[in-house]
Write an enzyme that holds these catalytic residues in place. Structure first.
Site, PDB file in Angstrom:
ATOM      1  N   CYS A 151       9.980  21.762   3.879  1.00  0.00           N
ATOM      2  CA  CYS A 151      11.048  22.752   4.083  1.00  0.00           C
ATOM      3  C   CYS A 151      12.402  22.138   4.449  1.00  0.00           C
ATOM      4  O   CYS A 151      13.446  22.576   3.971  1.00  0.00           O
ATOM      5  CB  CYS A 151      10.628  23.774   5.124  1.00  0.00           C
ATOM      6  N   HIS A 266      15.631  26.831   9.739  1.00  0.00           N
ATOM      7  CA  HIS A 266      15.892  25.436  10.114  1.00  0.00           C
ATOM      8  C   HIS A 266      17.400  25.175   9.994  1.00  0.00           C
ATOM      9  O   HIS A 266      18.032  25.584   9.009  1.00  0.00           O
ATOM     10  CB  HIS A 266      15.180  24.470   9.168  1.00  0.00           C
TER      11      HIS A 266
HETATM   12  N1  LIG Z   1       5.705  27.180   7.511  1.00  0.00           N
HETATM   13  C1  LIG Z   1       6.613  26.597   6.754  1.00  0.00           C
HETATM   14  O1  LIG Z   1       7.833  26.771   6.943  1.00  0.00           O
HETATM   15  C2  LIG Z   1       6.186  25.681   5.631  1.00  0.00           C
HETATM   16  C3  LIG Z   1       7.156  25.213   4.772  1.00  0.00           C
HETATM   17  C4  LIG Z   1       6.802  24.376   3.720  1.00  0.00           C
HETATM   18  C5  LIG Z   1       5.476  24.037   3.573  1.00  0.00           C
HETATM   19  N2  LIG Z   1       4.524  24.504   4.433  1.00  0.00           N
HETATM   20  C6  LIG Z   1       3.133  24.115   4.214  1.00  0.00           C
HETATM   21  O2  LIG Z   1       2.393  25.275   3.816  1.00  0.00           O
HETATM   22  C7  LIG Z   1       1.049  25.165   4.301  1.00  0.00           C
HETATM   23  C8  LIG Z   1       0.726  26.424   5.113  1.00  0.00           C
HETATM   24  O3  LIG Z   1       1.621  26.539   6.191  1.00  0.00           O
HETATM   25  P1  LIG Z   1       1.748  27.868   7.070  1.00  0.00           P
HETATM   26  O4  LIG Z   1       2.895  27.605   7.946  1.00  0.00           O
HETATM   27  O5  LIG Z   1       1.733  29.074   6.228  1.00  0.00           O
HETATM   28  O6  LIG Z   1       0.374  27.780   7.930  1.00  0.00           O
HETATM   29  P2  LIG Z   1      -0.440  28.930   8.684  1.00  0.00           P
HETATM   30  O7  LIG Z   1       0.473  30.028   9.106  1.00  0.00           O
HETATM   31  O8  LIG Z   1      -1.235  28.225   9.714  1.00  0.00           O
HETATM   32  O9  LIG Z   1      -1.426  29.523   7.566  1.00  0.00           O
HETATM   33  C9  LIG Z   1      -2.511  28.785   7.042  1.00  0.00           C
HETATM   34  C10 LIG Z   1      -3.245  29.613   5.987  1.00  0.00           C
HETATM   35  O10 LIG Z   1      -4.280  28.813   5.394  1.00  0.00           O
HETATM   36  C11 LIG Z   1      -5.508  29.552   5.429  1.00  0.00           C
HETATM   37  N3  LIG Z   1      -6.646  28.641   5.455  1.00  0.00           N
HETATM   38  C12 LIG Z   1      -7.011  27.775   6.438  1.00  0.00           C
HETATM   39  N4  LIG Z   1      -8.153  27.138   6.091  1.00  0.00           N
HETATM   40  C13 LIG Z   1      -8.509  27.606   4.876  1.00  0.00           C
HETATM   41  C14 LIG Z   1      -9.596  27.343   3.990  1.00  0.00           C
HETATM   42  N5  LIG Z   1     -10.549  26.456   4.286  1.00  0.00           N
HETATM   43  N6  LIG Z   1      -9.650  28.016   2.808  1.00  0.00           N
HETATM   44  C15 LIG Z   1      -8.693  28.919   2.479  1.00  0.00           C
HETATM   45  N7  LIG Z   1      -7.639  29.219   3.281  1.00  0.00           N
HETATM   46  C16 LIG Z   1      -7.554  28.569   4.463  1.00  0.00           C
HETATM   47  C17 LIG Z   1      -5.388  30.393   6.695  1.00  0.00           C
HETATM   48  O11 LIG Z   1      -6.320  31.452   6.641  1.00  0.00           O
HETATM   49  P3  LIG Z   1      -6.940  32.116   7.999  1.00  0.00           P
HETATM   50  O12 LIG Z   1      -5.974  33.186   8.416  1.00  0.00           O
HETATM   51  O13 LIG Z   1      -8.245  32.678   7.547  1.00  0.00           O
HETATM   52  O14 LIG Z   1      -7.089  31.026   9.014  1.00  0.00           O
HETATM   53  C18 LIG Z   1      -3.940  30.863   6.562  1.00  0.00           C
HETATM   54  O15 LIG Z   1      -3.862  31.906   5.582  1.00  0.00           O
HETATM   55  C19 LIG Z   1       0.980  23.849   5.079  1.00  0.00           C
HETATM   56  O16 LIG Z   1       0.498  22.840   4.217  1.00  0.00           O
HETATM   57  C20 LIG Z   1       2.417  23.597   5.440  1.00  0.00           C
HETATM   58  O17 LIG Z   1       2.686  22.223   5.641  1.00  0.00           O
HETATM   59  C21 LIG Z   1       4.853  25.334   5.461  1.00  0.00           C
END
Ligand SMILES: NC(=O)c1ccc[n+]([C@@H]2O[C@H](COP(=O)([O-])OP(=O)(O)OC[C@H]3O[C@@H](n4cnc5c(N)ncnc54)[C@H](OP(=O)(O)O)[C@@H]3O)[C@@H](O)[C@H]2O)c1
Length: 369
Positions: A151, A266
């Site tokens: 991001c 950010h």
């Molecule tokens: N947040 C940001 O600004 C941002 C920006 C760029 C990239 N990212 C990347 O995007 C990814 C997700 O980030 P996030 O911030 O959205 O995280 P998050 O809020 O913690 O969400 C994680 C998601 O993954 C699911 N999950 C976890 N284990 C799983 C499995 N074994 N099979 C299928 N689904 C599973 C979770 O489901 P449950 O609800 O069932 O646990 C939840 O829907 C990361 O790799 C992060 O580095 C994030």
């Protein structure tokens, strides 16, 4: 490409496509900070989906998703299993690196194009790392998986690319002020719980997401110091990903990534040295004409980009454009973006739109489950 204009009724096109035409789309990580915005944007932007299937972990499987009104959306969350991943045209992944490492190739082998938010595939030589305004041409070389950048890198390159084309960037010194939603849902909850406790003069629970308390604090650490490195993994990503996206393998970049107690958005202080002289006035003109950028630069009137204004907006906001008095051919900029929109979900959906337009997504068999 101009992003497709939002339709008056956000669900209009999705409704039209739910009847049979359009792509079958998997959203993996649908309950997460990024995944929920992906679902919202698919609806708002009228993405041509005939079915959208939400996936989450086994903990959530079977639960109904309280998502946006998206008629093509299957209501029940699924878990990833060999039998549930068949028959997709497109899979938008935001479930972390381990899940992407295991399941993205499986979706690709089953015929889907995967657009992945995690860091797992970004630096693989045969995986395009694409920002829709910067290097859309790299999509032509895709082999099933496309990576979405980190991001803080994403919003920075949206602002840097037009300036690089104009004056040639030689060196970037960037300090970030990154929000807690950049770490996911649990991090925002941790910050709110700590803030609530402190405002009520209670002792907050020990931190579990961050190494230190984030409420009323500033952490000069985003991610980890891997293998004794004195730069964090986030800082290394900013260097390596920026070079790959801009196609400049030797671009000089010096990042310091910092976490601040903000929910969304950010902010970045960017010091930019160019090959040719670039005045602040010309910099403003170039950025005002650039796709995905809005210039907000009237400091006297208190107008400059703020995280609370960027949250929920698609554009990256740029202001405080001024000469660096200590170095020639150098400007300072303040760049703010919604880390969940342009920093993540919006770019992934824009990339999907570009790939659909250019025939780079193969429709799976219509009879597939
Ligand atoms: N947040 C940001 O600004 C941002 C920006 C760029 C990239 N990212 C990347 O995007 C990814 C997700 O980030 P996030 O911030 O959205 O995280 P998050 O809020 O913690 O969400 C994680 C998601 O993954 C699911 N999950 C976890 N284990 C799983 C499995 N074994 N099979 C299928 N689904 C599973 C979770 O489901 P449950 O609800 O069932 O646990 C939840 O829907 C990361 O790799 C992060 O580095 C994030």
């Amino acid at each position: 490409m101009e992003p497709s204009a939002p339709v008056t009724d956000p669900n209009q096109e999705v409704m039209a496509s739910a009847s049979g035409s359009g792509f079958r789309v998997a959203v993996v990580g649908a309950t997460g900070a990024v995944g929920s915005v992906v679902l919202e944007l698919l609806a708002q932007r009228g993405f041509q989906a005939r079915e959208v299937v939400p996936f989450a972990s086994e903990r959530s499987a079977g639960r109904r998703l309280d998502g946006p009104a998206l008629p093509a959306l299957s209501a029940e969350l699924r878990s990833l299993m060999p039998e549930t991943i068949e028959g997709f045209d497109l899979a938008l992944f935001s479930a972390g690196s381990d899940v992407s490492g295991e399941w993205a190739p499986r979706f690709a082998d089953a015929g889907a194009v995967v657009i992945d938010h995690s860091s797992r595939w970004r630096m693989e030589p045969d995986v395009p790392l694409v920002v829709s305004e910067v290097n859309p041409h790299d999509l032509d070389a895709h082999r099933g998986i496309v990576a979405n950048p980190n991001c803080s890198t994403m919003q920075m390159v949206v602002a840097l690319k037009p300036l690089h084309d104009e004056a040639g960037i030689e060196r970037v010194v960037v300090s970030t002020y990154q929000s807690t939603s950049g770490t996911g849902v649990r991090a925002v909850e941790e910050m709110k719980a700590q803030s609530h406790a402190l405002l009520h003069e209670l002792e907050p629970d020990p931190p579990s997401v961050y190494p230190h308390r984030i409420a009323f604090n500033v952490l000069p650490q985003v991610e980890t110091f891997k293998d004794g490195d004195d730069y964090t993994t986030e800082e290394r990503k900013m260097i390596n990903e920026t070079r790959k996206i801009m196609g400049e393998e030797t671009l000089r970049i010096s990042p310091t990534c910092v976490r601040v107690p903000v929910v969304c958005g950010h902010s970045e202080s960017i010091n930019l040295q160019t090959r040719d002289d670039l005045s602040p006035e010309r910099c403003r003109e170039v950025l005002a004409a650039a796709p995905g950028v809005t210039v907000l630069d009237d400091p006297d009137a208190g107008r400059y980009p703020l995280a609370i204004d960027a949250a929920g907006r698609d554009d990256v906001l740029v202001g405080r454009i001024r000469r660096d008095p200590s170095n020639e051919r150098t400007l300072n900029l303040w760049v703010v973006g919604d880390n969940l929109r342009k920093g993540a979900a919006l770019n992934a959906v824009q990339v999907a739109e570009l790939m659909a337009e250019r025939g780079l997504i193969r429709p799976a068999a219509r009879t597939a489950a």
